[in-house]
Motif scaffolding. Structure first.
Motif, short mmCIF file in Angstrom:
data_model
loop_
_atom_site.label_atom_id
_atom_site.label_comp_id
_atom_site.label_asym_id
_atom_site.label_seq_id
_atom_site.Cartn_x
_atom_site.Cartn_y
_atom_site.Cartn_z
N THR A 182 29.44 11.40 63.69
CA THR A 182 29.77 12.73 63.20
C THR A 182 30.62 12.61 61.94
N ILE B 52 31.47 18.74 64.10
CA ILE B 52 31.69 19.42 65.37
C ILE B 52 32.63 20.60 65.13
N MET C 159 35.58 16.83 63.16
CA MET C 159 35.64 17.98 64.05
C MET C 159 36.68 18.98 63.58
N PRO D 155 28.68 14.97 71.72
CA PRO D 155 30.02 14.90 71.11
C PRO D 155 31.04 14.11 71.91
#
Length: 205
Positions: free
Chosen positions: A96, A14, A99, A89
């Protein structure tokens, strides 16, 4: 590429762009991720768009796409609206690799430090922390008030890595691009990505 790879496929990184000065860092980071073919979930706050326009003459997504690699951008990058707190997200069940908030405003640092989650950027960062994934913040502010320092301490204690936008000069840079690459290289290192951005200390050219 290493970290966050399952069955040969890498979970997305992200990338959030907020309103602190430092748009060239964000654009170069996106370029590098696209070049490395890293799946990327992109969130740009309203202040982030203003920053891109002011500092990099990037007025909209089409211009950002062109700067970051056009067709390659389309293959790697998924864009989310910062107002959509129900997007992927925002959920811990969406896997993920972590970030990066680059650049990261002090308002965003404060929101992350206190878990306010008023936007998708803030909620995504909250999720990354609670899931014990990598959260990298690239703040740009000077001087720093005690409030700033305490918030940066709080996010660090919570598990974030703070990489201030403070490039070094030991590699004797001769351009702004080299200073930008210095910072982007540090971010890529902390994402456990193999890359050739910038110069490393002690390595011959």
């Amino acid at each position: 590429m290493t970290g966050g790879v399952v069955n040969g496929r890498r979970h997305p990184v992200i990338v959030a762009i907020t309103g602190a000065s430092g748009a060239p860092y964000a654009v170069r980071l996106l370029q590098a991720l696209v070049e490395l073919q890293v799946p990327t979930w992109l969130i740009v706050s309203s202040h982030g768009w203003r920053l891109l326009r002011t500092e990099s003459d990037i007025a909209d997504l089409a211009a950002l796409r062109a700067h970051a690699g056009a067709e390659a951008f389309d293959a790697c990058v998924t864009v989310f609206d910062d107002n959509d707190r129900g997007a992927a997200p925002a959920s811990g069940s969406a896997r993920t690799s972590g970030m990066v908030v680059c650049p990261c405003s002090m308002g965003t640092v404060s929101a992350i430090a206190h878990g306010t989650s008023r936007s998708l950027v803030e909620r995504a960062a909250d999720v990354v922390l609670k899931e014990r994934r990598k959260l990298i913040l690239v703040p740009r502010e000077t001087p720093l008030s005690l409030i700033h320092l305490e918030n940066l301490t709080a996010v660090t204690r919570a598990g974030a890595t703070v990489i201030p936008a403070a490039p070094g000069f030991y590699h004797q840079p001769t351009s702004i691009a080299e200073l930008v690459d210095f910072m982007v290289a540090r971010v890529l290192d902390h994402l456990d990505l193999e890359h050739t951005v910038g110069k490393r200390w002690g390595l011959a050219e």
